[in-house]
Motif scaffolding. Structure first.
Motif, short mmCIF file in Angstrom:
data_model
loop_
_atom_site.label_atom_id
_atom_site.label_comp_id
_atom_site.label_asym_id
_atom_site.label_seq_id
_atom_site.Cartn_x
_atom_site.Cartn_y
_atom_site.Cartn_z
N PHE A 69 0.98 -18.35 28.04
CA PHE A 69 2.42 -18.09 28.01
C PHE A 69 2.79 -17.01 29.02
N HIS A 70 1.93 -16.01 29.16
CA HIS A 70 2.18 -14.96 30.15
C HIS A 70 2.14 -15.54 31.56
N ALA A 71 1.16 -16.39 31.81
CA ALA A 71 1.05 -17.01 33.14
C ALA A 71 2.28 -17.87 33.43
N LEU A 72 2.75 -18.62 32.43
CA LEU A 72 3.94 -19.45 32.62
C LEU A 72 5.14 -18.59 33.00
N ASP A 73 5.28 -17.46 32.33
CA ASP A 73 6.41 -16.58 32.60
C ASP A 73 6.34 -16.03 34.01
N VAL A 74 5.17 -15.56 34.41
CA VAL A 74 5.02 -14.95 35.73
C VAL A 74 5.20 -15.97 36.85
#
Length: 301
Positions: free
Chosen positions: A124-129
């Motif tokens: 989820f963090h990677a998707l956001d970034v």
């Protein structure tokens, strides 16, 4: 290498196995490369993901990790230190991350649990970034499938919003519709599918998607009408023909349409959808009992 991968599986966030793998890659690259080309095991693919990262091939690295995650989502592979590394997040492409998300969903595991949401937190963090850095609408729409499957609906919508801010495309509208549908809000899902049709009015599958939502809402007449519109663009599509037969049977109690559905049923690859259409049809008015029984038997074929 297999021992080190086993250690990673036990504690994906621990840095020591990755350090040892990096040393192996530095000292025995040619030997390992040859071995990996011949080995399609989960261990080999996981090691290859890290080696690709070390070589700066972030796109292939994330897709390999997506494949591993799809097979074993019960392990928090995304907790790997390299997956959250700025070198990775600053370089991986939106298309590659989107493909990795789809691979993570390949095997249909249930991801809508607190445990899974915790394991997928690095994703989820990677998707956001990445979606903020590289907001390609089609890729963001594909990315949205992963948080939706995990019950992170707000992130799925956020990706759609970010995509729409760049350019409104049909795939984003479909992603938004699918998220509303997963949440059980059929009115919003229908509105989103209608928006998708405005963007791509000749897409037969959108007519079927909207028809299925109308059927869930109990409006089988509208569902049948939408299927007919879809058939104008793809008259031989078996799923459209079967849905049309089912929805007309439900509205009119047509024996001919029920017989058509029975004939088409074996051609429907999605057995869950096939059985749903049969259930809808068999609830039609004044159908012959024998024909209804025959339709129910076709569920088992």
């Amino acid at each position: 290498m297999k021992l080190l991968v086993g250690a990673i599986a036990s504690a994906p966030a621990a840095p020591q196995p990755y350090t040892a793998l990096a040393e192996l890659w530095r000292d025995r690259r040619s030997e390992l490369k040859e071995s990996l080309e011949e080995d399609g095991s989960l261990s080999a693919v996981l090691a290859q993901a890290y080696f690709l990262f070390l070589d700066g091939d972030m796109d292939d690295a994330v897709m390999a990790l997506g494949s591993v995650t799809g097979v074993r989502p019960d392990v928090a592979w995304g907790a790997a230190p390299w997956f959250g590394d700025a070198r990775f997040l600053d370089a991986v492409g939106a298309g590659a991350l989107a493909e990795a998300c789809l691979r993570a969903l390949d095997y249909g595991h249930d991801l809508d649990t607190d445990e899974m949401r915790e394991r997928f937190a690095p994703w989820f963090h990677a998707l956001d970034v990445v979606s903020e850095r590289n907001p390609v609408p089609e890729s963001l729409a594909a990315m949205a499938r992963l948080p939706r499957a995990c019950g992170r609906y707000e992130l799925s919508f956020a990706l759609c919003d970010r995509a729409d801010a760049v350019n409104r495309v049909m795939w984003t509208a479909v992603a938004r519709a699918a998220t509303w549908r997963a949440m059980g809000d059929l009115d919003q899902a229908a509105a989103a599918f209608e928006g998708a049709l405005l963007l791509d009015p000749a897409n037969w599958s959108l007519y079927l998607d909207l028809a299925d939502v109308r059927a869930e809402q109990g409006d089988f007449a509208a569902a049948a009408s939408l299927v007919e519109q879809g058939l104008e663009y793809e008259p031989h599509e078996v799923s459209l023909r079967a849905a049309g037969a089912a929805y007309r049977t439900r509205v009119y109690g047509s024996s001919d349409d029920l017989m058509a559905l029975i004939a088409l049923a074996p051609e429907l690859a999605n057995t869950t959808y096939r059985n749903l259409l049969i259930d809808y049809a068999c609830a039609g008015p004044q159908l012959p009992r024998r024909l209804v029984a025959k339709a129910h038997r076709s569920r088992k074929n």
